[in-house]
Design an enzyme around this catalytic site. Sequence first.
Site, PDB file in Angstrom:
ATOM      1  N   GLU A 148       0.847  -1.191   0.000  1.00 19.84           N
ATOM      2  CA  GLU A 148       0.000   0.000   0.000  1.00 19.84           C
ATOM      3  C   GLU A 148       0.878   1.236   0.000  1.00 19.84           C
ATOM      4  OE1 GLU A 148      -2.222   2.954  -0.054  1.00 19.84           O
ATOM      5  OE2 GLU A 148      -3.330   1.061  -0.101  1.00 19.84           O
ATOM      6  N   THR A 169     -19.210   6.045   2.190  1.00 20.57           N
ATOM      7  CA  THR A 169     -20.488   6.111   2.892  1.00 20.57           C
ATOM      8  C   THR A 169     -21.084   4.743   3.174  1.00 20.57           C
ATOM      9  OG1 THR A 169     -21.745   6.284   0.830  1.00 20.57           O
ATOM     10  CG2 THR A 169     -21.028   8.350   1.859  1.00 20.57           C
ATOM     11  N   HIS A 185     -17.028   7.719  -8.013  1.00 24.66           N
ATOM     12  CA  HIS A 185     -17.367   6.368  -8.449  1.00 24.66           C
ATOM     13  C   HIS A 185     -16.806   6.088  -9.844  1.00 24.66           C
ATOM     14  CE1 HIS A 185     -21.196   6.422  -5.672  1.00 24.66           C
ATOM     15  NE2 HIS A 185     -20.067   6.335  -5.002  1.00 24.66           N
TER      16      HIS A 185
END
Length: 517
Positions: free
Chosen positions: A40, A128, A442
Amino acid sequence: MARTFPNEVDVVIVGSGPTGAAYARVLSERSPGTRIALFEAGPLLAEPPGVHVKNIDDDGARLEAQRRSEGLRPHTTRAEARTYADPMKRVVRSGTQVLPDGYQQPGEDGLPAAAMSTNVGGMGAHWTGACPRPGESERVAFLPDLEELLDDADRLLGVDRNPFAGAPYSDVVRARLGAEFDPGRAADRTVRPMPLAVHRREDGALVWSGSDIVFGDATRANPDFTLFPEALVRRVIVEDGRAAGVVVEDRAEGGEHEVRARFVVVAADALRTPQVLFASGVRPPALGRYLNDQPQVVFAVRLRDLSPSPVAEQDPRGRSEIVGEGGVSWVPYTDAEPFHGQVMQLDASPIPLVGDDEPEPGTIVGLGWFCAKDLRADDRVEFSDEETDEFGMPKPAVHYVLTNRDRRTIERARAEIKRAASVLGEFIGDEPLELSPGASLHYQGSARMGETDDGTSVCGPTSEVWGVDGLYVAGNCVIPTPIACNPTLTSVALAVRGARAIAERIGARVPASADVA
């Protein structure tokens, strides 16, 4: 976690967001003994690795975690810390960073609001948690097992299909929306609670799913899995037509390391996954193309004609900027109405209500309509062979245009969101607001999946890159359809399919070219 980089493993995973975590989890469950290294580029924010920042109780620690996710130009304000101010005055969410340039070309719409997170857990530490299922044309038609894969994605993400059952006024909201939108819809496309990646502890507090939930105990207890934060994969090593490992920069202690592997999974994000492939010399014709966002329209209302209801005792999202005890309702996408609607009951009005007392939580409702994009090969992210970005990777340039069809869809979405608002209550504000391109976060399609290698896709049905054995891609970038709903559940489902394919190949020790159909 460790700082001693291995010389060789079985599987390298690039990126620790929900899809990278899904590969680690499925391999840990299905292929014991497989050596897995996950790299990462960003830092560890808190324990357990990949935790959602909403679950960090201390305000200061949560603020610091958000700031540390914002790459080399953090903008979240912190005492005595230099803060980046975007000269274009773009709205940037806490925990994310925008592209400094290259996000818009002359005469194009671009993606000025496009943003990324660089941290253990990726955007999964900030999202979310909405996990609706795709329907009709959103679905990947050539995957016969898609529904079962979505079921497993539900499991990995810890999805609750009705997390706020019985919340004040949620029944009123859904009844009114259902009466307006349900007639003529298929049973699985009617108004319902929004499935959310969340669970409630015994003490009543909510826990929001990040990559920590996806990793699960199976990955954390796996002695053959290691997570390396602050480890930037610069390129995939490709030899004789197959993946052979990665070159990793240790951003914490310096130096580069070569880690050999039989399989490599690139799960960075929709902008950085194609960037890693480009830097590796893996450049199929569709790489970076079919890039799509979801044009978004928002509005707000105040519920009318209500009976008294108890005021919520707590905000179930911990410290949400958006959702109160009323929760979230969902108006699903259909081909006839190509929008995905999120209807969120807020704790307060987004703008002052002159002359009114503070409204009761749940009576102010925010509406967001996400549109399916008109997919085009020319909507793309390109990379430079000469210039580099702030991380020293090939510099990106976004080409992105809203077509006439997109603009008609957006206008229809304006009308639909006003239709929804009119059955709920009194408008707050005059007209719905269209958000800047990229605001949905998105992004999809830049390493898209295809049924066959016909030049319009980057990978096949198991997410293995065409023409490079053992190299897989993961994330929203793999989704090939013009999906309007929140894409994380779908991208995790596709990751499950890829991880199962790798586990089967490792277990059977089959040749790398013998993929799973």
